[in-house]
Design a protein around this motif. Structure first.
Motif, PDB file in Angstrom:
ATOM      1  N   LEU A   1       0.836  -1.207   0.000  1.00  0.00           N
ATOM      2  CA  LEU A   1       0.000   0.000   0.000  1.00  0.00           C
ATOM      3  C   LEU A   1       0.869   1.255   0.000  1.00  0.00           C
ATOM      4  CD1 LEU A   1      -2.701   1.476   0.259  1.00  0.00           C
ATOM      5  CD2 LEU A   1      -2.563   1.133   2.747  1.00  0.00           C
ATOM      6  N   GLY A   2       1.930   1.247   0.801  1.00  0.00           N
ATOM      7  CA  GLY A   2       2.834   2.392   0.826  1.00  0.00           C
ATOM      8  C   GLY A   2       3.495   2.632  -0.525  1.00  0.00           C
ATOM      9  N   PHE A   3       3.938   1.549  -1.171  1.00  0.00           N
ATOM     10  CA  PHE A   3       4.538   1.681  -2.499  1.00  0.00           C
ATOM     11  C   PHE A   3       3.530   2.234  -3.505  1.00  0.00           C
ATOM     12  CE2 PHE A   3       7.870  -1.900  -1.712  1.00  0.00           C
ATOM     13  CZ  PHE A   3       8.615  -1.014  -0.961  1.00  0.00           C
ATOM     14  N   ALA A   4       2.268   1.836  -3.377  1.00  0.00           N
ATOM     15  CA  ALA A   4       1.234   2.294  -4.312  1.00  0.00           C
ATOM     16  C   ALA A   4       1.037   3.802  -4.239  1.00  0.00           C
ATOM     17  CB  ALA A   4      -0.091   1.577  -4.021  1.00  0.00           C
ATOM     18  N   LEU A   5       1.085   4.356  -3.030  1.00  0.00           N
ATOM     19  CA  LEU A   5       0.884   5.798  -2.874  1.00  0.00           C
ATOM     20  C   LEU A   5       2.049   6.604  -3.452  1.00  0.00           C
ATOM     21  CD1 LEU A   5      -0.588   6.032   0.746  1.00  0.00           C
ATOM     22  CD2 LEU A   5      -1.783   5.800  -1.432  1.00  0.00           C
ATOM     23  N   CYS A   6       3.183   5.944  -3.673  1.00  0.00           N
ATOM     24  CA  CYS A   6       4.372   6.647  -4.188  1.00  0.00           C
ATOM     25  C   CYS A   6       4.565   6.468  -5.683  1.00  0.00           C
ATOM     26  CB  CYS A   6       5.630   6.131  -3.479  1.00  0.00           C
ATOM     27  SG  CYS A   6       5.621   6.304  -1.691  1.00  0.00           S
ATOM     28  N   TYR A   7       4.299   5.277  -6.189  1.00  0.00           N
ATOM     29  CA  TYR A   7       4.793   4.894  -7.516  1.00  0.00           C
ATOM     30  C   TYR A   7       4.104   5.645  -8.663  1.00  0.00           C
ATOM     31  CZ  TYR A   7       6.589   1.784 -11.149  1.00  0.00           C
ATOM     32  OH  TYR A   7       7.215   1.279 -12.254  1.00  0.00           O
ATOM     33  N   SER A   8       2.797   5.479  -8.816  1.00  0.00           N
ATOM     34  CA  SER A   8       2.122   6.096  -9.969  1.00  0.00           C
ATOM     35  C   SER A   8       2.115   7.625  -9.917  1.00  0.00           C
ATOM     36  CB  SER A   8       0.705   5.542 -10.121  1.00  0.00           C
ATOM     37  OG  SER A   8      -0.080   5.794  -8.979  1.00  0.00           O
ATOM     38  N   PRO A   9       1.953   8.291  -8.741  1.00  0.00           N
ATOM     39  CA  PRO A   9       2.033   9.763  -8.748  1.00  0.00           C
ATOM     40  C   PRO A   9       3.397  10.291  -9.183  1.00  0.00           C
ATOM     41  CG  PRO A   9       0.928   9.001  -6.760  1.00  0.00           C
ATOM     42  CD  PRO A   9       1.506   7.789  -7.432  1.00  0.00           C
ATOM     43  N   ALA A  10       4.478   9.629  -8.755  1.00  0.00           N
ATOM     44  CA  ALA A  10       5.820  10.086  -9.149  1.00  0.00           C
ATOM     45  C   ALA A  10       6.029   9.944 -10.651  1.00  0.00           C
ATOM     46  CB  ALA A  10       6.884   9.288  -8.387  1.00  0.00           C
ATOM     47  N   ILE A  11       5.570   8.842 -11.223  1.00  0.00           N
ATOM     48  CA  ILE A  11       5.714   8.630 -12.665  1.00  0.00           C
ATOM     49  C   ILE A  11       4.871   9.634 -13.441  1.00  0.00           C
ATOM     50  CG2 ILE A  11       5.256   6.992 -14.524  1.00  0.00           C
ATOM     51  CD1 ILE A  11       5.954   4.765 -12.569  1.00  0.00           C
ATOM     52  N   ALA A  12       3.649   9.890 -12.978  1.00  0.00           N
ATOM     53  CA  ALA A  12       2.787  10.857 -13.661  1.00  0.00           C
ATOM     54  C   ALA A  12       3.384  12.262 -13.618  1.00  0.00           C
ATOM     55  CB  ALA A  12       1.393  10.852 -13.032  1.00  0.00           C
ATOM     56  N   MET A  13       4.066  12.607 -12.540  1.00  0.00           N
ATOM     57  CA  MET A  13       4.647  13.939 -12.411  1.00  0.00           C
ATOM     58  C   MET A  13       5.724  14.179 -13.478  1.00  0.00           C
ATOM     59  SD  MET A  13       4.368  16.752 -10.740  1.00  0.00           S
ATOM     60  CE  MET A  13       3.511  16.351  -9.226  1.00  0.00           C
ATOM     61  N   VAL A  14       6.475  13.145 -13.837  1.00  0.00           N
ATOM     62  CA  VAL A  14       7.481  13.291 -14.904  1.00  0.00           C
ATOM     63  C   VAL A  14       6.803  13.670 -16.214  1.00  0.00           C
ATOM     64  CG1 VAL A  14       9.242  12.078 -16.259  1.00  0.00           C
ATOM     65  CG2 VAL A  14       9.085  11.690 -13.798  1.00  0.00           C
ATOM     66  N   GLY A  15       5.662  13.037 -16.506  1.00  0.00           N
ATOM     67  CA  GLY A  15       4.936  13.337 -17.732  1.00  0.00           C
ATOM     68  C   GLY A  15       4.414  14.759 -17.795  1.00  0.00           C
ATOM     69  N   LYS A  16       4.181  15.375 -16.634  1.00  0.00           N
ATOM     70  CA  LYS A  16       3.704  16.756 -16.619  1.00  0.00           C
ATOM     71  C   LYS A  16       4.821  17.758 -16.894  1.00  0.00           C
ATOM     72  CE  LYS A  16      -0.279  16.121 -13.556  1.00  0.00           C
ATOM     73  NZ  LYS A  16      -1.255  16.665 -14.517  1.00  0.00           N
ATOM     74  N   TYR A  17       6.060  17.373 -16.625  1.00  0.00           N
ATOM     75  CA  TYR A  17       7.191  18.288 -16.816  1.00  0.00           C
ATOM     76  C   TYR A  17       7.882  18.115 -18.164  1.00  0.00           C
ATOM     77  CZ  TYR A  17       7.479  20.493 -12.195  1.00  0.00           C
ATOM     78  OH  TYR A  17       7.247  21.268 -11.082  1.00  0.00           O
ATOM     79  N   PHE A  18       7.584  17.039 -18.899  1.00  0.00           N
ATOM     80  CA  PHE A  18       8.287  16.787 -20.150  1.00  0.00           C
ATOM     81  C   PHE A  18       7.311  16.435 -21.267  1.00  0.00           C
ATOM     82  CE2 PHE A  18      11.568  16.199 -17.009  1.00  0.00           C
ATOM     83  CZ  PHE A  18      12.711  16.700 -17.620  1.00  0.00           C
ATOM     84  N   ASN A  19       7.669  16.878 -22.478  1.00  0.00           N
ATOM     85  CA  ASN A  19       6.894  16.535 -23.670  1.00  0.00           C
ATOM     86  C   ASN A  19       7.829  16.067 -24.786  1.00  0.00           C
ATOM     87  OD1 ASN A  19       4.853  16.230 -25.532  1.00  0.00           O
ATOM     88  ND2 ASN A  19       4.818  18.398 -26.100  1.00  0.00           N
TER      89      ASN A  19
END
Length: 490
Positions: free
Chosen positions: A121-139
């Motif tokens: 559960l702890g890993f779940a709260l970290c993994y997908s939000p961190a990956i999505a944040m990269v997509g918001k900063y790069f195109n």
């Protein structure tokens, strides 16, 4: 300064603080995916200490992976409506607590709850939000940024695999889990790096939402300058919240996303058991403990090369349009590696396997968020990644115990590895057939559109101009007189 942060950018900055986001995501993948992979090193220790068979022991790794992916939408929800920073910090605390409690386990059931559910559960709260944040900063350099960020999984595996083996030998498996619990607290530092960014495409403002007539007239003026997913949204009727939630997940009905989702189910089923059973399989064919752990290290470091090189290559102009087929190729190659694994029964033969499988594993893992962004767009990427990783949950839960049951039943790893290989090949073939079907369907439509275009040729005969009109379903030529003064002077 505050005004500059509050301003909405027209597009991703493709640099600047984005590289710190990449660094933070890199550390998140080390502390989540690399640690999860290293749990397979504890497999033999757990089996010997608790005296259980392959299938029951394999549930530990399955539950960690399943909880991480099953709760991924929860991580996206917290990231979207509270803060990415809060979600990752909370996840770091939960994951560390789970590992520390696991060091006091007295039974496999205890490990199922602490190491499996709580840490997952702890890993779940970290993994997908961190990956999505990269997509918001790069195109423009999105694939390269993801390649660097996701390479943390490979680098972490390369470093942690021998370190964990050494910790087990020095402090037993209990001491090793306790130390890993302290290490995972670094997720809280990673969360602090995730500075939010506002893009114009992320903000659905009042004028778009007012058309739905869900908001009372007296509140419409305030809504005009506010995102529909604002925290103040909770003051409005529940219909507003339903509409907001639906807009976040309306990509679920996209045909392209549905095909991608089905293929991911088979891909996830095929890739999970290998990380659980590579070390036990190597030990069963006479490889030493240190050599078996070294195989995981090789797989991890080559995974890094796959992450970065494939990310860089698919950002090139010549391959950017063919990311889809690059992903298919990588998944298919991993499937072929699994098919050949049962005949590799010595350390010199298993080393090339680790090289090949590790490279293509890193390649397609890098392209999963890129392909998801191509299908749903950047504004829905966080929610879409939550669903994509959620789809990994059931295969991750089921496949290692099924593979363990096949080992217990047949007395060999052959059936387990063959099933994994065919599953990954089917995943690749499914996407290939879907793309071919789409292309075949598109060709008649393009031909129809081209033929429906009117082709007009105008000429003069004295003072009268004529127009010849050709139509798709009419071969006759019609001559239409056109009254024009432009030709009367000729």
């Amino acid at each position: 300064m505050a005004s500059s942060r509050g301003a909405r950018r027209a597009g991703p900055p493709d640099g600047g603080w984005g590289w710190m986001i990449v660094a933070g995501c890199f550390l998140v993948t080390i502390c989540t995916r690399a640690v999860t992979r290293c749990i397979s090193i504890f497999f033999v220790e757990f089996q010997a200490y608790f005296g259980q068979d392959y299938a029951r022991t394999a549930w530990i790794h399955s539950i960690v992976d399943c909880a991480t992916m099953l709760c991924a939408p929860l991580g996206s929800l917290i990231s979207n409506h509270v803060s990415c920073q809060v979600g990752i910090m909370l996840g770091g605390l939960l994951a560390s607590t789970g590992l520390i409690l696991s060091s006091f386990a007295a039974s496999l059931e205890h490990l199922y709850l602490s190491l499996g559910v709580l840490t997952g559960l702890g890993f779940a709260l970290c993994y997908s939000p961190a990956i999505a944040m990269v997509g918001k900063y790069f195109n423009k350099r999105k694939a390269l940024a993801y390649g660097i960020a996701m390479s943390g999984s490979g680098i972490g595996t390369f470093i942690l695999a021998p370190v964990v083996q050494l910790l087990i030998e020095q402090f037993s498996w209990r001491g090793a889990l306790l130390i890993l619990g302290g290490f995972v607290l670094n997720l809280c530092v990673c969360g602090a790096l995730m500075r939010p960014i506002s893009l114009k495409e992320d903000c659905k403002t009042g004028p778009e939402f007012l058309e739905q007539n869900y908001v009372p007239e007296k509140e419409k003026q305030d809504l005009k300058q506010m995102s529909i997913c604002s925290p103040l949204f909770k003051l409005w009727p529940h219909e507003c919240l339903c509409y907001c939630s639906w807009k976040e997940y309306d990509f679920l009905l996209m045909p392209g996303f549905m095909v991608l989702a089905v293929s991911i189910l088979f891909m996830a089923y095929g890739c999970s058991p290998l990380f659980v059973y590579l070390v036990p399989y190597a030990l069963s064919v006479g490889v030493s403990h240190h050599q078996a752990a070294f195989l995981m290290s090789i797989l991890g470091v080559i995974d890094i090369i796959g992450n970065i090189t494939f990310g860089w290559l698919t950002d090139r102009r010549c391959l950017k349009k063919h990311r889809y087929f690059c992903y298919l190729f990588a998944v298919g190659m991993d499937g072929l590696c699994c098919l050949f694994l049962p005949v590799l029964q010595s350390f010199p033969l298993l080393v090339p396997f680790s090289f090949t499988f590790g490279y293509f594993d890193g390649a397609y893992v890098t392209l999963i968020p890129v392909m998801t962004a191509d299908v749903v767009g950047t504004s829905l990427l966080s929610s879409a990644l939550g669903v994509v990783y959620f789809l990994h949950a059931i295969p991750y839960l089921v496949s290692p115990p099924v593979a363990g049951w096949l080992v217990d039943t047949t007395g060999s790893y052959t059936a387990s590895f063959l099933l994994c290989g065919f599953s990954m090949i089917f995943s690749s073939a499914l996407l290939c057939f879907a793309r071919l079907a789409k292309k075949i369907k598109r060709t008649p439509l393009q031909s129809l559109t081209g033929n429906m275009a009117l082709k007009q040729h105008i000429w003069t005969n004295g003072a009268i101009a004529y127009s010849v009109t050709a139509e798709l379903d009419q071969r006759d030529v019609e001559f239409l007189p056109v009254d024009t003064n432009s030709f009367s002077n000729r």
